[in-house]
Design a protein around this motif. Structure first.
Motif, PDB file in Angstrom:
ATOM      1  N   ARG A   1      -5.803  23.311  27.352  1.00  0.00           N
ATOM      2  CA  ARG A   1      -5.443  24.749  27.378  1.00  0.00           C
ATOM      3  C   ARG A   1      -4.877  25.226  25.790  1.00  0.00           C
ATOM      4  NH1 ARG A   1      -1.837  24.836  33.051  1.00  0.00           N
ATOM      5  NH2 ARG A   1      -1.590  22.649  32.147  1.00  0.00           N
ATOM      6  N   THR A   2      -4.445  23.946  25.243  1.00  0.00           N
ATOM      7  CA  THR A   2      -3.956  24.450  23.764  1.00  0.00           C
ATOM      8  C   THR A   2      -5.249  24.911  22.829  1.00  0.00           C
ATOM      9  OG1 THR A   2      -2.188  22.869  23.496  1.00  0.00           O
ATOM     10  CG2 THR A   2      -3.198  23.441  21.480  1.00  0.00           C
ATOM     11  N   PRO A   3      -6.439  24.462  23.003  1.00  0.00           N
ATOM     12  CA  PRO A   3      -7.314  25.288  22.094  1.00  0.00           C
ATOM     13  C   PRO A   3      -7.874  26.321  22.916  1.00  0.00           C
ATOM     14  CG  PRO A   3      -8.261  23.003  23.380  1.00  0.00           C
ATOM     15  CD  PRO A   3      -6.731  23.090  23.256  1.00  0.00           C
ATOM     16  N   GLN A   4      -7.660  26.577  24.132  1.00  0.00           N
ATOM     17  CA  GLN A   4      -7.951  27.795  24.868  1.00  0.00           C
ATOM     18  C   GLN A   4      -6.945  28.977  24.319  1.00  0.00           C
ATOM     19  OE1 GLN A   4      -6.527  28.207  28.848  1.00  0.00           O
ATOM     20  NE2 GLN A   4      -8.467  29.070  29.624  1.00  0.00           N
ATOM     21  N   LEU A   5      -5.744  28.594  24.150  1.00  0.00           N
ATOM     22  CA  LEU A   5      -4.815  29.536  23.514  1.00  0.00           C
ATOM     23  C   LEU A   5      -5.286  30.028  22.215  1.00  0.00           C
ATOM     24  CD1 LEU A   5      -2.510  31.612  23.828  1.00  0.00           C
ATOM     25  CD2 LEU A   5      -0.820  29.561  23.209  1.00  0.00           C
ATOM     26  N   LEU A   6      -5.581  29.039  21.363  1.00  0.00           N
ATOM     27  CA  LEU A   6      -5.977  29.444  20.159  1.00  0.00           C
ATOM     28  C   LEU A   6      -7.228  30.110  19.967  1.00  0.00           C
ATOM     29  CD1 LEU A   6      -3.658  27.232  19.335  1.00  0.00           C
ATOM     30  CD2 LEU A   6      -5.366  26.323  17.544  1.00  0.00           C
ATOM     31  N   TRP A   7      -8.129  30.005  20.662  1.00  0.00           N
ATOM     32  CA  TRP A   7      -9.337  30.643  21.140  1.00  0.00           C
ATOM     33  C   TRP A   7      -9.078  32.063  21.321  1.00  0.00           C
ATOM     34  CZ3 TRP A   7     -14.512  29.539  19.847  1.00  0.00           C
ATOM     35  CH2 TRP A   7     -15.562  30.534  20.280  1.00  0.00           C
ATOM     36  N   ALA A   8      -8.404  32.363  22.539  1.00  0.00           N
ATOM     37  CA  ALA A   8      -8.110  33.526  22.721  1.00  0.00           C
ATOM     38  C   ALA A   8      -7.169  34.374  21.725  1.00  0.00           C
ATOM     39  CB  ALA A   8      -6.993  33.458  24.089  1.00  0.00           C
ATOM     40  N   SER A   9      -6.349  33.731  20.771  1.00  0.00           N
ATOM     41  CA  SER A   9      -5.781  34.401  19.691  1.00  0.00           C
ATOM     42  C   SER A   9      -6.592  34.559  18.659  1.00  0.00           C
ATOM     43  CB  SER A   9      -4.574  33.458  19.605  1.00  0.00           C
ATOM     44  OG  SER A   9      -3.792  33.178  20.273  1.00  0.00           O
ATOM     45  N   GLY A  10      -8.006  34.269  18.559  1.00  0.00           N
ATOM     46  CA  GLY A  10      -8.948  34.438  17.542  1.00  0.00           C
ATOM     47  C   GLY A  10      -8.848  33.554  16.296  1.00  0.00           C
ATOM     48  N   ILE A  11      -8.074  32.402  16.773  1.00  0.00           N
ATOM     49  CA  ILE A  11      -7.807  31.032  15.818  1.00  0.00           C
ATOM     50  C   ILE A  11      -9.151  30.146  16.146  1.00  0.00           C
ATOM     51  CG2 ILE A  11      -6.258  29.529  14.827  1.00  0.00           C
ATOM     52  CD1 ILE A  11      -4.089  31.326  16.071  1.00  0.00           C
ATOM     53  N   ARG A  12     -10.026  30.054  15.290  1.00  0.00           N
ATOM     54  CA  ARG A  12     -11.250  29.450  15.706  1.00  0.00           C
ATOM     55  C   ARG A  12     -11.774  28.754  14.761  1.00  0.00           C
ATOM     56  NH1 ARG A  12     -14.094  34.082  19.727  1.00  0.00           N
ATOM     57  NH2 ARG A  12     -12.271  34.550  20.911  1.00  0.00           N
TER      58      ARG A  12
END
Length: 522
Positions: free
Chosen positions: A273-284
């Motif tokens: 879920r940490t990478p999920q939140l970064l992805w959802a924030s446009g941090i990729r």
């Protein structure tokens, strides 16, 4: 009156409430006492104090309710109550956790069919086995010169000891027999020994298991500048000009969405879920979600030979102990698996076919294998599909390599050898648990020495692409480990928290400074 229960601005916003998130709160409370800290957890509070291990709840019904409340979208589903359910191929979560509904495997891949998460204050640390061995050999992060001190600090926060089961019946017998089979030629640090555990015994003999409550400690709970908000879904990290400026949070009690400004943001959910939140924030960044690794796990069971019940002192409360000792066979580069050997009392399942079970004499053996790291092993995210919480759906791509299968075969041979060394095996052959069963997922926000496209964060856990954004949890560990990862991930969190504390200390020391102002990008 406003219905918003959240602050408008803080110095540090922490996403998640597991042991690494708790470590940030603890270190900041100790070393930057003037800083305002807000912690956000998507799940409810299930124990008292918040974040405590559910095993410390003595009433079985209340404990079961706490586990169900931690299971998010899986609450109400049937959970694993015995190894037999796993061996039969049933895809079930352990109590206190839930599985992905879909996207856990794809054709031609192994996937992680039993990848699990928890949604509750304390995270998985409210349900874990509390094993805290130190990494060795290639498990260690070579570019961190202060790793040993950080591991010491993590042990302090978690309350780690190797003495909790000193008086356990047959523990010495188990270790002596294992040592005779294992120790020859090993460095003393890697010989058979008592497992370091985040657990202690009360004066009455009862066990107290560490959870995030122990990591936070009184210094955090007594910190008037610290607040914990449960049932709060963080949906986005806010970024401006390459700098984290706060977060967007949905109050799951009311359905309303709010923004909280922060000088620093720490995302310490879990390795999925940490990478999920970064992805959802446009941090990729390129490495986000990649190098996902689990620990392939082999299990076996034996009955100790030549032991009698007369040798067992009664438990202080007159009841059988839940465990009568945990032994550790450390990982080495030559034997790339880590052994967790647990004596089992009052088992809820028939481990033997008769009633001649001497308490403490049934030994469960588990070997965790180090994964062959691959960039293509990853958790990806589907922007066109949503999960239970409305976040981009996870899609796991994961394969065991030829080397992984070779190591598993070696582990199966080794666990049978160890099982015969300690006693009489209860099964004809060992069993390999399905991928994801270890719950030790790592690598998805991995740490690196440089921003070379193969890591997500710096040695201080700060995301390369976003100043002021830190990641925490097992996902930060960049090496292939076989040992339980919590001690290491808490150690890395301590390093990151001290980085923030140092910077905050400078800001807070400036006369007339406003601590919640936004930093300029570095």
């Amino acid at each position: 009156m406003s219905s918003n229960r959240y602050p408008t601005a803080v110095d540090v916003a922490i996403v998640g409430s597991g042991p690494t998130a708790a470590a940030y709160a603890r270190i900041l409370s100790e070393e930057a006492p003037g800083a305002t800290i807000a912690m956000f957890e998507v799940g409810p509070t299930v124990s008292n104090p918040p974040g405590a291990h559910v095993k410390n709840i003595e009433d079985p019904e209340r404990r079961s309710l706490a586990q169900r409340a931690s299971e998010g979208p899986g609450a109400g589903a049937e959970t694993v109550v015995s190894p037999g359910a796993v061996k039969s191929g049933a895809r079930r979560a352990r109590p206190g956790t839930y599985l992905l509904e879909d996207g856990f495997a794809f054709p031609g891949e192994d996937g992680l069919p039993v990848a699990a998460m928890s949604s509750n204050v304390g995270g998985m640390a409210a349900h874990w086995t509390a094993a805290c061995p130190r990494p060795g050999g290639e498990e260690r992060i070579a570019f961190l010169p202060d790793l040993e001190q950080l591991l010491d600090d993590a042990g302090r926060l978690l309350g780690v000891t190797s003495r909790a089961f000193d008086d356990a019946p047959f523990a010495d017998v188990v270790r002596e027999r294992l040592a005779a089979a294992v120790d020859s030629g090993r460095d003393p640090a890697y010989r058979v020994q008592a497992m370091p555990l985040a657990v202690h015994r009360r004066q009455d003999g009862g066990l107290v298991w560490s959870g995030s409550d122990v990591v936070m400690g009184d210094v955090t709970r007594d910190n008037s500048q610290f607040e914990l908000f449960d049932e709060s879904l963080v949906t986005r990290v806010l970024v401006e000009d390459g700098t984290a400026t706060g977060l967007e949070v949905q109050d799951r009690r009311t359905g309303t969405t709010h923004q909280v400004t922060a000088r620093y943001v720490v995302v310490g959910a879990d390795a999925l879920r940490t990478p999920q939140l970064l992805w959802a924030s446009g941090i990729r960044p390129d490495a986000l979600g990649r190098y996902l690794n689990d620990q392939p796990q082999v299990v076996f069971a034996s009955r100790l030979r030549d032991v009698t019940a007369a040798n067992i002192p009664p438990a202080a409360d007159g009841a059988l102990r839940e465990q009568s000792g945990v032994s550790w066979v450390p990982f080495t580069d030559e034997t790339p698996f880590h052994g967790q050997i647990m004596q089992l009392d009052a088992s809820p399942i028939p481990l033997a076919e008769d009633d001649r079970i001497v308490p403490g004499s049934i030994v469960g053996l588990g070997l965790f294998c180090a994964k062959d790291l691959q960039r293509e092993d990853r958790v990806a995210f589907d922007d066109d599909a949503r999960d239970y919480y409305g976040m981009p759906a996870m899609r796991i791509h994961y394969r065991l390599t030829e080397r992984d299968h070779e190591v598993l075969e070696r582990a199966k041979d080794e666990i049978v050898r160890l099982g015969n060394a300690v006693g009489e095996p209860l099964d004809a052959r060992p069993f390999v648990l399905p991928p994801g069963a270890s719950l030790h997922y790592q690598g998805t926000t991995r740490m690196g020495l440089t921003d070379d496209g193969e890591s997500v964060c710096s040695p201080d856990s700060e995301v390369w692409q976003v100043s002021g954004l830190f990641v925490a949890g097992n996902g930060v560990i960049p090496t292939a480990t076989a040992c339980n990862p919590t001690l290491t991930s808490v150690a890395l969190a301590v390093r990151g928290a001290r980085k923030i504390s140092e910077e905050l200390g400078t800001a807070l020391a400036v006369p007339g400074s406003v601590t919640t102002q936004i930093r300029s990008p570095r």
